[in-house]
Design an enzyme around this catalytic site. Structure first.
Site, PDB file in Angstrom:
ATOM      1  N   SER A 358      35.839   2.924  12.628  1.00 19.65           N
ATOM      2  CA  SER A 358      34.833   2.192  13.381  1.00 19.65           C
ATOM      3  C   SER A 358      33.415   2.633  13.076  1.00 19.65           C
ATOM      4  CB  SER A 358      35.093   2.365  14.885  1.00 19.65           C
ATOM      5  OG  SER A 358      36.351   1.855  15.240  1.00 19.65           O
ATOM      6  N   ASN A 571      26.175   7.506  17.013  1.00 22.52           N
ATOM      7  CA  ASN A 571      26.483   6.356  16.166  1.00 22.52           C
ATOM      8  C   ASN A 571      25.811   5.109  16.701  1.00 22.52           C
ATOM      9  OD1 ASN A 571      28.200   6.305  18.466  1.00 22.52           O
ATOM     10  ND2 ASN A 571      29.487   4.794  17.443  1.00 22.52           N
ATOM     11  N   CYS A 573      26.899   2.936  18.767  1.00 22.77           N
ATOM     12  CA  CYS A 573      27.147   2.645  20.187  1.00 22.77           C
ATOM     13  C   CYS A 573      27.052   3.891  21.064  1.00 22.77           C
ATOM     14  CB  CYS A 573      28.507   1.975  20.344  1.00 22.77           C
ATOM     15  SG  CYS A 573      28.692   0.449  19.394  1.00 22.77           S
ATOM     16  N   GLU A 575      28.598   6.731  21.340  1.00 24.78           N
ATOM     17  CA  GLU A 575      29.731   7.477  21.890  1.00 24.78           C
ATOM     18  C   GLU A 575      30.268   8.540  20.929  1.00 24.78           C
ATOM     19  OE1 GLU A 575      32.073   4.164  19.830  1.00 24.78           O
ATOM     20  OE2 GLU A 575      30.051   4.616  20.502  1.00 24.78           O
TER      21      GLU A 575
END
Length: 968
Positions: A358, A571, A573, A575
């Protein structure tokens, strides 16, 4: 196209698309005539305001605008043409009047429709042509009589085991929308359109609509695979296995699937497919899978839902000893919605290009060759749908000396413009534009210009409108804000070691550099008041949604991998908190536990959670070995440290199932205890994997190897920051000594185990609330590339039904108040508290719940903050509290502003699309788009508590459009 002038308003000209047709009440099909919309609107005004309305410029202008808007709405809905029922057009007329605030005219129009409906019913005029004479046109152009028996079978199957739905009504209403010669797809569309209009009446209709959509999916895939022309839900019990086997063969033939999938025991796996799990999808969830996930060839989706889950399971089990047993175990977890892998894994597992990770994090070195190498790496990683976090702090600031040219640097910003344009150019394999977040530490001399990158004013060559930005904030800066001290900005060219220092060591060195500015040893610096810079940070966050605020020291002081490097950024997002360097690109692999699935009969099922977590961690660990790596630094890093990020979603649903309000001490306690159990089982699962497969390479020297777990690392943060500046609950309920002993004996398979991602897209697939988010609205329409989807809070509806409060009045009240029950007097206070929407939950509850979770997590969490009546003071208090409670990162700020859900008709109840804004869910400028409107006040006014109009919250329909699906 022709234009038609209306009789009452000869000057009004409305485009009449020849491809649209209208089904009249007697079953006749006639061409769409936009001029009749203008006539209907004009007559409605004349009926209320008299003949003067015919010559009123206000009425004439409104009629023209509304007529064009209604027609455009139909063109958007059916760009390739199609058929409308006359009632659909009248619904839109009604809606246009209500949206414009013409309540008297709208009411008169509603009464007019009701009166004529009664008259038609009494005279029998509503009886359509005998439907047994209707013919259906097949794809090959042939016709055959409409099989009413099959229509009824489809609808009754779709309604099976769903209370409060009326299959007879769906059939009856759908038949009104059919005409002689309708296509096969037209019949399906009529059934789905009828069912979806009833979703606001009862949430179970979303399952009905999804099950009707299944008929299309089955027909498309089964015919392509040569299994059958079509199939009912019940027939899929026999068809799924041969379809799965044919799918594997065709996918390998098309060079889309990994040839190793053919080596599995396909008989055994085919027997494990459970066709009944197709029935658990919501309409939004299934349509999302169809549009964006299913593998296709020549625009034909030949992958069915259970086949997709088995394909992903097989892809993750490729290296297992008993591949079939593990694939079935993984399939059970995915297809039950107990756990869902992240989007890249769902996209690519089992395919020839298995990019399953991801997030990618990089550090950009301070030389031209390395800078452009980093931008190249961004492009390669983005191509395969990875979300990117770039640490730009090492790059020298504006005005820094360049030895090679004997000149001065232009600083970080011009390079970020190139990064921005690269993200747009490399569009994640054609799925959407690339997604990047640039991080800069707060002591960097370019920080003030960095704060303004997302502004819509100023030199556009120094703006980045398409990428995200984030502040990487040291604890020392926050202390200076609390103590109203000075803050000094430096260039990394003269203070390079600050980049790699944190905690007490950073403070000591930073103060030494400050002393050097006073003695004249350092010439390039700038001194500012810490509070003033903090105000600018908050002001820009409010006005542009960026840069996000993330905290360097807790990310590093609590990192299990302190011995192996430094966390320089998060990153895309916010997290992921992993080390990066010139030689290592950090990689993380994500997946999320569906908490709602682990509340059974009103109790949190700890035993089920343990089973889910253990399998989920194994799946995530497998990703590391199977994954495709676009750059070698990422492969080296991932194999050396093996980090994974297990998170949660459906937190709000779990609260509903437990009868707990989000804004309550009970919710904070549940956040604490549920995350403790996830942490406990995840850490144990990784340790057990280490016993089976071996420890990760860089284990020795880690906090794990020292017996320091995430809950223990809080003490180090307290010591380095100082007790004065932190307050964190450290209570526990599990036997953590047992876990410490197990790790001491076995080690850990993964350097990092947990991270809570946003999950916007995969939560849609599972039909639950996103991540740790509170409910945005209890009733809204989500409008995205897949269409328009009415979403209603099923828990709320059921509670209101139990108290006899769910009726047409309640539905219309919810629409009027944008899905909030707060202002509806007859809703009891306990339900108002339980179903408070995101902006009705004070941000302190979001921060408190996040702080309780953070103590258990070795990485971080994507924490959105919702603030109603936003002001400088409120922002100041909220973000200081986030730091004071030990949070590592924050994500989007959502400030309440102008957002609108179009109101539906009173009688038929079709909700329509929310207005689309920017695809980014960050607060964007408000309705006034001029530069003056975007900067309505000064920073001082803002921080003194004066609300501005320059920010708005995203509509509910935009909530999952965050610019990247990697973490979701």
């Amino acid at each position: 196209m022709d234009t038609t002038a209306t009789p009452d308003h000869p000057s009004v000209s409305v485009t009449a698309p020849q491809t649209l047709r209208v089904i009249k009440r007697n079953g006749d099909v006639v061409p769409f005539d936009g001029g009749k919309i203008a006539v209907a609107l004009s007559k409605a005004f004349i009926a209320v305001e008299g003949d003067n309305a015919a010559t009123s410029s206000r009425v004439r202008d409104f009629v023209q605008r509304a007529s064009e808007s209604i027609e455009q709405a139909f063109q958007r809905r059916m760009p390739d043409g199609g058929t409308l029922h006359i009632e659909d057009i009248q619904d839109q007329v009604e809606l246009a009047l209500m949206r414009a605030g013409e309540q008297k005219v709208a009411r008169a129009y509603v009464l007019y429709r009701e009166e004529h409906a009664r008259a038609r019913a009494e005279s029998g005029a509503d009886i359509t042509k005998p439907h047994p004479t209707l013919n259906v046109t097949a794809p090959d152009g042939s016709t055959r009589p409409l099989d009413l028996g099959r229509v009824e079978t489809l609808v009754f199957d779709a309604c099976e085991n769903l209370p409060h739905v009326e299959p007879g009504k769906i059939v009856e209403d759908s038949l009104k929308n059919l005409y002689d010669g309708v296509t096969v797809d037209g019949v399906s569309q009529a059934l789905m359109m009828t069912a979806r209009t009833l979703v606001e009446k009862d949430p179970n209709y979303t399952y009905v609509t999804a099950r009707l959509l299944q008929d299309n999916l089955r027909r498309e895939a089964l015919s392509f695979l040569g299994i059958a022309d079509e199939a009912t839900y019940q027939e899929m019990a026999d068809y799924y296995k041969p379809a799965f086997q044919a799918y594997i063969a065709r996918g390998i033939e098309f060079e889309q699937l990994d040839p190793r999938l053919a080596e599995f025991d396909l008989e055994r796996l085919g027997d494990a497919l459970d066709h009944t799990r197709d029935a658990q999808f919501t309409y939004l969830g299934l349509q999302t899978l169809y549009d964006r996930y299913f593998i296709h060839r020549d625009e034909v989706r030949y992958e069915l839902p259970q086949v997709m889950f088995m394909r992903v399971a097989m892809g993750l089990a490729l290296n297992e000893d008993d591949r079939e047993a593990r694939a079935i175990e993984f399939y059970e977890l995915l297809s039950s919605f107990d756990y869902m892998a992240s989007t890249p894994t769902l996209f690519n597992a089992g395919t020839v290009r298995s990019q399953l990770s991801s997030c990618y994090l990089t550090t950009v070195p301070d030389d031209l060759d390395s800078i452009y190498s980093a931008i190249r790496d961004n492009a390669l990683l983005s191509k395969w749908a990875g979300g990117l976090g770039n640490d730009w702090t090492p790059v020298r600031a504006l005005g820094s000396y360049i030895k090679g040219t004997n000149g001065k640097s232009q600083g970080v910003v011009p390079f970020l413009k190139v990064v921005n344009d690269t993200a747009v150019a490399v569009n994640q394999g054609g799925k959407r534009k690339g997604a990047v977040c640039a991080y800069l530490e707060t002591w960097h001399l370019d920080i003030e210009e960095f704060l303004e990158l997302r502004k819509n004013t100023g030199d556009d060559r120094r703006r980045t409108h398409d990428m995200n930005t984030a502040n990487w904030v040291p604890d020392l800066f926050m202390k200076r804000v609390f103590d109203d001290g000075e803050w000094t900005l430096f260039s990394p060219a003269t203070c390079p070691d600050l980049h790699d220092l944190y905690g007490a060591a950073f403070e000591k060195r930073y103060e030494e550099y400050e002393e050097m500015t006073r003695t004249g040893q350092l010439k390039l610096f700038k001194r500012v008041r810490a509070k003033d810079l903090w105000r600018r940070m908050l002001s820009m966050l409010f006005e542009t949604g960026h840069p996000w605020i993330t905290f360097k020291d807790p990310c590093n002081l609590r990192s299990p991998q302190q011995h192996a490097g430094v966390v320089h950024s998060s990153n895309l997002c916010t997290e992921i908190t992993l080390n990066t360097s010139v030689d290592e690109v950090a990689v993380c692999n994500l997946g999320s536990i569906n908490l709602a699935q682990h509340v059974v009969n009103g109790e949190f099922d700890s035993d089920k959670l343990k089973r889910t977590v253990r399998t989920a961690v194994r799946m995530l660990d497998n990703v590391i070995d199977i994954n495709y790596y676009a750059v070698p630094q990422a492969e080296r890093s991932n194999f050396k440290h093996r980090p994974v990020g297990l998170g949660i979603m459906g937190f709000q649903d779990a609260l509903y199932a437990l009868d707990i309000a989000y804004a309550s001490d009970e919710a904070v306690t549940f956040a604490d205890r549920s995350m403790e159990q996830v942490s406990y089982h995840a850490i144990e699962a990784s340790s057990d994997l280490a016993a089976e497969r071996g420890r990760y390479e860089s284990y020795e020297g880690s906090l794990w190897s020292q017996g320091v777990l995430p809950i223990d690392s809080i003490e180090k943060l307290k010591t380095e920051r100082g007790e004065k500046y932190i307050e964190v609950d450290t209570s526990t309920t599990q036997d953590w000594d047992r876990i410490r002993e197990k790790i001491a004996a076995q080690g850990m398979r993964n350097s990092n185990v947990m991270a809570i991602a946003p999950t916007a897209t995969i939560s849609n697939i599972c039909g639950v609330s996103q991540s740790i988010e509170p409910t945005y609205q209890n009733l809204f329409v989500k409008s995205n590339l897949s269409g328009e989807f009415t979403v209603v809070n099923a828990y709320m509806v059921n509670d209101l039904k139990e108290r006899g409060l769910w009726d047409e009045v309640m539905i219309n009240d919810l629409k009027y108040y944008d899905g909030s029950v707060k202002a509806i007097d007859r809703v009891p206070d306990d339900l108002k508290a339980k179903y408070a929407t995101a902006f009705e939950v004070e941000p302190k509850w979001l921060v408190e719940a996040a702080a309780r979770r953070q103590k258990w997590i070795d990485q971080a969490q994507s924490l959105n903050l919702y603030i109603q009546g936003v002001s400088g003071k409120k922002l100041d208090v909220t973000y200081r509290m986030a730091w004071f409670r030990g949070l590592k990162t924050t994500y989007y700020l959502r400030a309440l502003g102008a957002t609108s859900v179009e109101k539906s008709t009173v009688d038929r109840g079709n909700l329509n699309a929310v207005s689309n804004a920017s695809p980014s869910a960050a607060p964007a400028p408000g309705p006034e788009s001029s530069p003056q409107a975007q900067e309505p006040r000064g920073v001082d006014d803002f921080l003194q508590g004066k609300s501005g109009s320059g920010s708005r919250a995203p509509s509910a329909g935009e909530m999952d459009e965050l610019g990247c699906e990697a973490c979701q």
